[in-house]
Design a protein around this motif. Sequence first.
Motif, PDB file in Angstrom:
ATOM      1  N   LYS A 107       0.826  -1.213   0.000  1.00 22.46           N
ATOM      2  CA  LYS A 107       0.000   0.000   0.000  1.00 22.46           C
ATOM      3  C   LYS A 107       0.861   1.264   0.000  1.00 22.46           C
ATOM      4  O   LYS A 107       0.447   2.287  -0.511  1.00 22.46           O
ATOM      5  N   ARG A 120      -6.083   9.262   9.131  1.00 21.32           N
ATOM      6  CA  ARG A 120      -7.153   8.300   9.451  1.00 21.32           C
ATOM      7  C   ARG A 120      -8.402   9.017   9.958  1.00 21.32           C
ATOM      8  O   ARG A 120      -9.516   8.662   9.642  1.00 21.32           O
ATOM      9  N   ASP A 146       3.736   6.580   9.487  1.00 22.81           N
ATOM     10  CA  ASP A 146       2.684   5.644   9.044  1.00 22.81           C
ATOM     11  C   ASP A 146       2.522   4.506  10.045  1.00 22.81           C
ATOM     12  O   ASP A 146       1.428   3.950  10.186  1.00 22.81           O
ATOM     13  N   LYS A 158       0.009   9.259  11.326  1.00 20.61           N
ATOM     14  CA  LYS A 158      -1.030   8.940  10.337  1.00 20.61           C
ATOM     15  C   LYS A 158      -2.459   9.066  10.876  1.00 20.61           C
ATOM     16  O   LYS A 158      -3.411   9.085  10.101  1.00 20.61           O
ATOM     17  N   THR A 188      -3.360   4.665   2.902  1.00 23.35           N
ATOM     18  CA  THR A 188      -4.626   3.965   3.097  1.00 23.35           C
ATOM     19  C   THR A 188      -4.877   3.853   4.593  1.00 23.35           C
ATOM     20  O   THR A 188      -3.955   3.956   5.407  1.00 23.35           O
ATOM     21  N   ALA A 189      -6.127   3.654   4.936  1.00 22.13           N
ATOM     22  CA  ALA A 189      -6.470   3.398   6.339  1.00 22.13           C
ATOM     23  C   ALA A 189      -7.640   2.426   6.375  1.00 22.13           C
ATOM     24  O   ALA A 189      -8.342   2.269   5.378  1.00 22.13           O
ATOM     25  N   PHE A 190      -7.814   1.797   7.531  1.00 23.36           N
ATOM     26  CA  PHE A 190      -8.924   0.855   7.732  1.00 23.36           C
ATOM     27  C   PHE A 190      -8.923  -0.188   6.621  1.00 23.36           C
ATOM     28  O   PHE A 190      -9.928  -0.414   5.944  1.00 23.36           O
ATOM     29  N   ASN A 191      -7.760  -0.809   6.457  1.00 21.16           N
ATOM     30  CA  ASN A 191      -7.570  -1.825   5.430  1.00 21.16           C
ATOM     31  C   ASN A 191      -8.048  -1.386   4.061  1.00 21.16           C
ATOM     32  O   ASN A 191      -8.823  -2.048   3.403  1.00 21.16           O
ATOM     33  N   ALA A 192      -7.511  -0.242   3.714  1.00 21.43           N
ATOM     34  CA  ALA A 192      -7.671   0.319   2.373  1.00 21.43           C
ATOM     35  C   ALA A 192      -9.104   0.720   2.038  1.00 21.43           C
ATOM     36  O   ALA A 192      -9.417   1.007   0.894  1.00 21.43           O
TER      37      ALA A 192
HETATM   38  N1  ASP Z   1      -2.342  -0.381   6.823  1.00 23.62           N
HETATM   39  C1  ASP Z   1      -3.707   0.056   7.070  1.00 23.62           C
HETATM   40  C2  ASP Z   1      -4.491   0.058   5.768  1.00 23.62           C
HETATM   41  O1  ASP Z   1      -4.139  -0.176   4.776  1.00 23.62           O
HETATM   42  C3  ASP Z   1      -3.781   1.425   7.474  1.00 23.62           C
HETATM   43  C4  ASP Z   1      -3.457   1.882   8.826  1.00 23.62           C
HETATM   44  O2  ASP Z   1      -2.315   2.183   9.031  1.00 23.62           O
HETATM   45  O3  ASP Z   1      -4.375   2.065   9.628  1.00 23.62           O
HETATM   46  O4  ASP Z   1      -5.549   0.375   5.552  1.00 23.62           O
END
Ligand code: ASP
Length: 256
Positions: A26, A231, A212, A227, A48-52
């Motif tokens: 990501k 988010r 991140d 991050k 990305t956040a919350f699993n994309a």
């Molecule tokens: N790695 C998580 C995502 O892709 C993001 C996060 O850091 O919350 O959504």
Amino acid sequence: MLGKKTSYSEGTVNDLSRLKQRYEGKAKKVFATNDPELFIVAYKDDATAFNAQKKGTILNKGIVNNAVTAKIFAMLEAKGIPTHFIKKLNEREQLVRAVKIIPVEVIVRNFAAGSFAKRYGVDEGCPLEPTVVEWCYKSDVLSDPPMNDDTAIALGWATAAELSELRELSLKINSLLSEFFRVRSLRLIDFKLEFGRTASGDIVLADEISPDTCRLWDSRSGERLDKDRFRRDLGDVEAAYQEVMKRVLGEVNAGV
Ligand code: ASP
Ligand code: TMP
């Protein structure tokens, strides 16, 4: 690993289109090189956040995360932590040792925040003693589910001995990182680590350490400089990343 002789030097600009891409995540791409022991990691601005489920761009995030990770991994190596890091090549790329990532994400928490605070109904910022170490299974399709030791062993992701090593290394890294950030007026709330196995089976720290993957709060104001600004739509995302880079790369005030 920092001393490995290679034909890559700092300032190298690579034509990435000529290299074989091994992986695209990501936030980064990983490329093979003409040396099977070496990969090049290229940092992107994608966020990305919350699993994309939430996607965006943080301008120059790739530059910040490459610089911050390079500085921190070099510091950790110097303090005896084995890492995959060899050298920063240019603004967005670094040379690393080729490893296979262990699919066990290690989360280290000094203060409650994020999913932990939500899961247990505690206030964010509440100190945790002892420091909490958690495992998640690294899987985008499954949204990185939490797991315990038995699960990781039963499903073949790591051995009991490897889990002990991951835990011990992660706690050492936590001590070094907490102090590194403390003298830069940043409180290390929690962070995520990934480790890899080299061809000879050694475990080394891999991936990145950056805003991140860490929660960093300003020691005085408590302002979030990581991050979570993206988010949670807190604004000033780019400025927060730049501030972290400035503090990480700049002169330190050990008396902070
Ligand atoms: N790695 C998580 C995502 O892709 C993001 C996060 O850091 O919350 O959504
Ligand atoms: P969490 O509170 O959302 O579980 O996050 C704990 C720490 O791990 C936090 O510093 C952010 C980091 N993290 C990642 O680096 N990648 C991820 O995919 C997630 C969910 C968290």
